[in-house]
Structures are given as structure tokens and as C-alpha cells.
Design an enzyme around this catalytic site. Sequence first.
Site, mmCIF file in Angstrom:
data_model
loop_
_atom_site.group_PDB
_atom_site.id
_atom_site.type_symbol
_atom_site.label_atom_id
_atom_site.label_comp_id
_atom_site.label_asym_id
_atom_site.label_seq_id
_atom_site.Cartn_x
_atom_site.Cartn_y
_atom_site.Cartn_z
ATOM 1 N N GLY A 95 0.855 -1.194 0.000
ATOM 2 C CA GLY A 95 0.000 0.000 0.000
ATOM 3 C C GLY A 95 0.882 1.232 0.000
ATOM 4 O O GLY A 95 2.059 1.150 0.362
ATOM 5 N N CYS A 151 5.333 -6.174 1.719
ATOM 6 C CA CYS A 151 5.708 -4.751 1.772
ATOM 7 C C CYS A 151 4.929 -4.035 2.895
ATOM 8 O O CYS A 151 5.171 -4.310 4.055
ATOM 9 C CB CYS A 151 5.497 -4.098 0.408
ATOM 10 S SG CYS A 151 6.425 -2.570 0.247
ATOM 11 N N TYR A 152 3.951 -3.205 2.571
ATOM 12 C CA TYR A 152 3.154 -2.553 3.628
ATOM 13 C C TYR A 152 2.571 -3.616 4.556
ATOM 14 O O TYR A 152 2.510 -3.424 5.773
ATOM 15 C CB TYR A 152 2.028 -1.729 2.985
ATOM 16 C CG TYR A 152 1.120 -1.036 3.980
ATOM 17 C CD1 TYR A 152 1.397 0.257 4.427
ATOM 18 C CD2 TYR A 152 -0.018 -1.668 4.478
ATOM 19 C CE1 TYR A 152 0.564 0.896 5.335
ATOM 20 C CE2 TYR A 152 -0.864 -1.037 5.389
ATOM 21 C CZ TYR A 152 -0.556 0.247 5.812
ATOM 22 O OH TYR A 152 -1.379 0.874 6.717
ATOM 23 N N HIS A 182 8.543 -7.361 -3.367
ATOM 24 C CA HIS A 182 7.317 -7.768 -4.057
ATOM 25 C C HIS A 182 7.499 -9.113 -4.753
ATOM 26 O O HIS A 182 8.099 -9.184 -5.828
ATOM 27 C CB HIS A 182 6.876 -6.680 -5.040
ATOM 28 C CG HIS A 182 6.349 -5.479 -4.330
ATOM 29 N ND1 HIS A 182 5.035 -5.381 -3.948
ATOM 30 C CD2 HIS A 182 6.962 -4.357 -3.882
ATOM 31 C CE1 HIS A 182 4.856 -4.235 -3.309
ATOM 32 N NE2 HIS A 182 6.008 -3.600 -3.252
ATOM 33 N N GLU A 242 5.185 -10.761 -6.069
ATOM 34 C CA GLU A 242 4.209 -10.933 -7.140
ATOM 35 C C GLU A 242 4.666 -10.387 -8.485
ATOM 36 O O GLU A 242 4.074 -10.704 -9.512
ATOM 37 C CB GLU A 242 2.872 -10.284 -6.732
ATOM 38 C CG GLU A 242 2.880 -8.767 -6.581
ATOM 39 C CD GLU A 242 3.418 -8.269 -5.230
ATOM 40 O OE1 GLU A 242 4.126 -9.036 -4.561
ATOM 41 O OE2 GLU A 242 3.153 -7.115 -4.874
ATOM 42 N N ASP A 282 -16.092 -10.307 -23.531
ATOM 43 C CA ASP A 282 -16.758 -10.597 -22.261
ATOM 44 C C ASP A 282 -18.243 -10.931 -22.443
ATOM 45 O O ASP A 282 -18.729 -11.934 -21.916
ATOM 46 C CB ASP A 282 -16.612 -9.422 -21.283
ATOM 47 C CG ASP A 282 -15.149 -9.101 -21.007
ATOM 48 O OD1 ASP A 282 -14.305 -9.969 -21.273
ATOM 49 O OD2 ASP A 282 -14.854 -7.988 -20.530
ATOM 50 N N LYS A 311 -9.444 -11.316 -16.997
ATOM 51 C CA LYS A 311 -9.637 -11.336 -18.449
ATOM 52 C C LYS A 311 -9.072 -12.606 -19.104
ATOM 53 O O LYS A 311 -9.725 -13.212 -19.954
ATOM 54 C CB LYS A 311 -8.958 -10.100 -19.057
ATOM 55 C CG LYS A 311 -9.235 -9.902 -20.522
ATOM 56 C CD LYS A 311 -10.558 -9.211 -20.721
ATOM 57 C CE LYS A 311 -10.882 -9.004 -22.172
ATOM 58 N NZ LYS A 311 -12.098 -8.179 -22.322
#
Length: 512
Positions: A56, A83-84, A169, A171, A227, A368
Site C-alpha cells: 500500500g 511490503c506494507y 514484491h 508478485e 466478455d 480477463k
Amino acid sequence: MKTENKIIILDFGSQYTQLIARRIRDLEVYCEVWPYNTPLEKIKTTPMKGIILSGGPASVYAEDAFLIDSELLQLDLPILGICYGMQLISHLSGGKVQRAAKQEFGFSELVIDDHHDLFANVPVKSQVWMSHADHIEVMPKDFVQIAHSANSISAIRHTTKKIYGLQFHSEVTHTLIGEQLLKNFVFKICQCEADWKISEFITMSTREIKTKVGSHNVVLALSGGVDSSVCAVLLHQAIGQQLTCIFVDTGLLRQDSGWHDLQKFQKQFGLSILKIDAKERFLTALKGVTNPEQKRKIIGNLFIEIFNEEAQKIKNVKWLGQGTIYPDVIESVSVKGPSATIKSHHNVGGLPKDLPFQLIEPLRELFKDEVRKTGEALGIDHQFVYKHPFPGPGLAVRIIGEITSEKVTLLQAADQIFIDELYNFDLYDQVAQAFVVLLPVQSVGVMGDVRTYGYTAVIRSVDTTDFMTANWSRLPFELLDKVSSRIVSEVRGINRVTYDITSKPPGTIEWE
Ligand code: XMP
């Protein structure tokens, strides 16, 4: 999704939160993003295997910091703070977090102190991606350091509970060991099973749709985009002829509007689609209008009016099917509030919430690429499910100035040439979105011995994954050359072609 085998990510507003969710889903484990201030009671009563606290932008010691009830750390649940998230765990557990003398942004070398569980099967040293100004100054009580960099405590673990923190991070793809760390957390520590499979999703959601819809009918606005089409085919698989799709041809669609594909769906799946030709109504409503926002409003309102007229004609309709997908859902519950970015106008072309139907949104848990996989698994062509996004207001926002039927025809022809050539050069799938814009600027040219005075076409192509930022595509000159010559020689009325080399920001992807 009603499964116990899931991870919940509490979002503290990091730009990477969705990415964490993507990575976990890539491991075939279901996960959801919840706002950080989700009531503890909900967390306690929802079956789950573990929690991730996202990064964050704030500091945990700031007055308006996003905090959580420290009781969360007392639950018998594995927790990973990133992190945060790690700083928050420290802050709530008696540690001290403060501004670091040496901030870390970009690559740092990580040295592992303990390979026990979170760092199992990763090398002792590796490059990780950092983005932090604060760091742990004093270790929280009952925690030990399990990795460090030259400037920070980079990972911590509780001595008895399954609570972990990473300063970097895991990710982002720059952190090469990131996938292994998330695997270790999800499988070794949380004991999840890899059971999030598209085939399972289709089976479960088909069952859910059937139960929910009962004997009523469903109506769906089919735009020809990915979609709404995947949503239609999925609904149809569950309830067959109880679904009616309405395709409103605004006349502002691409030359290859998708209607051709939709006709294929009619044949292949037996989908029932009403095609409403509303070209004249849209052109008349847009006559003389040049302001982009006004164009959007007119198109949005007229679309709803026409859809409503048609939907009322169908009997026994209780449900409105919509192709809402997970990023829209996350956006709507984001801790940052409804996005203040330029995207806010994009719901134009969608339907208002006050239609006399209840919503059924079978794709609302999918990202997606999962929607695309679902489409392919249902038998939709690869080329169709991988096509570029197209804005709701269509070519109206790609014809700068007043829209006329002549300009629509010019733009459709030029646009089709560009798209065809991208396929010919095998580059269509390499770029995220490509199209042509028609300017109201006319200039002098020469064709053979004849002087011309025609419009200007702008070629636009961007590379992006999230559409919030984008780089202009470095397309080969040979392709640009081919597209330019073809447009000028084949589209009578356009005599000049330019290439837009503006990234976003400062530009937007569309011109209006
Ligand atoms: P911008 O131009 O804001 O576009 O950088 C980002 C993405 O959103 C699409 N876009 C829209 N989609 N209705 C939509 O459904 C709209 O009014 C609209 N405006 C832009 C754009 O094509 C790009 O993918």
C-alpha cells in the site's frame, strides 16, 4: 466462489494487489481480493486457507494509515504480509517501522537466512524487486528475520505461528524467486490444493446459473466483444433457449463488427440473438455533436433506450445477464474508492442498475485471461477470444469532430486495413490495442497527376497489460509503410496517414 480452498488478499491500495491475485490463480488456487477494512467477523466466518496482506502507498505510522484489528493475527490462519503488509504485521506486533535512511526502489540482492519453509527451494542469493521508503527498525516481538538485503530486514517469520512478512514484491515478475515463494506459502504453508480449473469453473457456474435462473428468462446485451460473448455462451450452455441476446448495431462498430462471429455462434451453439439495426437513430442523434462527453452521453442513453424497448418485448424476463469481470468488481470495492482516474467514463455503453431486472454476472470472479480460457473451453475460436478491446461508444470517439455516415465508412475501411495488416505481419497478438482515428483535418496531396484534398488518418497501437498506462507500439516501418500506402490508395477520401507516438500518460489510448 463457494470453496474452502481459497486465499483472501486484503487490499491496502497497492498497484500490485491484482497482480498477487493473478499469480495465485496461476497456481490454480482460487483467491479473492477484499478491502482491508472487511469486518473481522466476515473473515472469521468465511472458510479459507490463508490471508495475504497487500502492499500500500501509506506508512503504517501515519495518522490516516489503513490499519486492521490486531486480532486478525491471533486467528489460526496462515498470513503473509507483502511490503506494507509486512510493516503492518510488525507495527501491530510491537516492532518499530520508520522511514529508512536508504530507501530501496528497483532490484536488490536478497540473502536468505533461513530456508525452512517460505524460502524452501530458492537459492541463497537472488535479485528481488523492492519499492519501499519505510523499513523495520526494531523487530516485532516473537518474530525472527529469515532474509535480508544490504539495507533492510527483507523477510520475517513468527516463531510459533504461520505469520510471515516480505519487504519485497514477490508478485512482480522481476522477482525471479517470487513464484516459488508464493507456491511455498500457498501449498506448503496454507496447504491449499491446486483445484482452480476452468473446466471446474464452467461446471460449477453452469449449475449455479440453472438454480438461480429457475424457469424465468434472461436477456443480455451482446456487444460482439469478448466478455459479453463468453457470458452469453456460458449462460446458453446452462439455460439454453431461456436466454435471448440483443445485439444493437449502432452503425459505429468496426467493419468486422463481430456480427459475423455472432452469426457463427447462432449456428454453432444455437444462441438466440436479435439484431437491431439502429444506425439511422444513432446518426440522427449525433448530428452536429462534436463534444466527446456529449457523444458518450447520447450514445449511452440511446443504447439503453433501444435495449429496453427490445427487452420489454420478451416474455417472462427476470434476469439481465452481464459480462462484468473481476477487475471491475475489485475496482468497485477498491479502498481507493471509485477510481479517480480517466477510466471513470468507461461505463458508457453499459446498462444502468435501475432496469427492471436482476443481474446475473457469471464472469464476475474471472480475470480477463480466465474469461478467454473459458471462452476457448466452451468452443469459441481462439482468434475471437483474443481480440482487442473496443470502447462502448465505438467509432464515435475515433472520429474527431462531427460524425457523418461518410466519415464512418472511411474510418471503417482504414481501420480494417490496419487490422488485416497486423494479422499479416503476425503482430496482432503482440499489441494490446490497435485502431485508426479519423481527424477532421484535410490536406493537399497528389495521386497520379491529380491533386487531392482529403482527410487525415491516425494509426494508433499500444502495448499494455492494464490499460491504465500504455506505451506506443514500436511497429516495424515495413508494416507502417504498407498500411499507409494501402489506406491512401484504397480509401478514397483519406490522403494522409500519421502514426501516434504518444504513450499513456500523458496521452490516453483513445483520442476522445
Ligand atoms: P483511455 O482512452 O482512457 O482508454 O486511455 C483505456 C481503455 O478504455 C477503453 N475506453 C472505453 N471503453 N467505453 C468503454 O467501454 C468508453 O467510453 C471508453 N473509452 C475508452 C479504451 O478503448 C482503452 O481500451
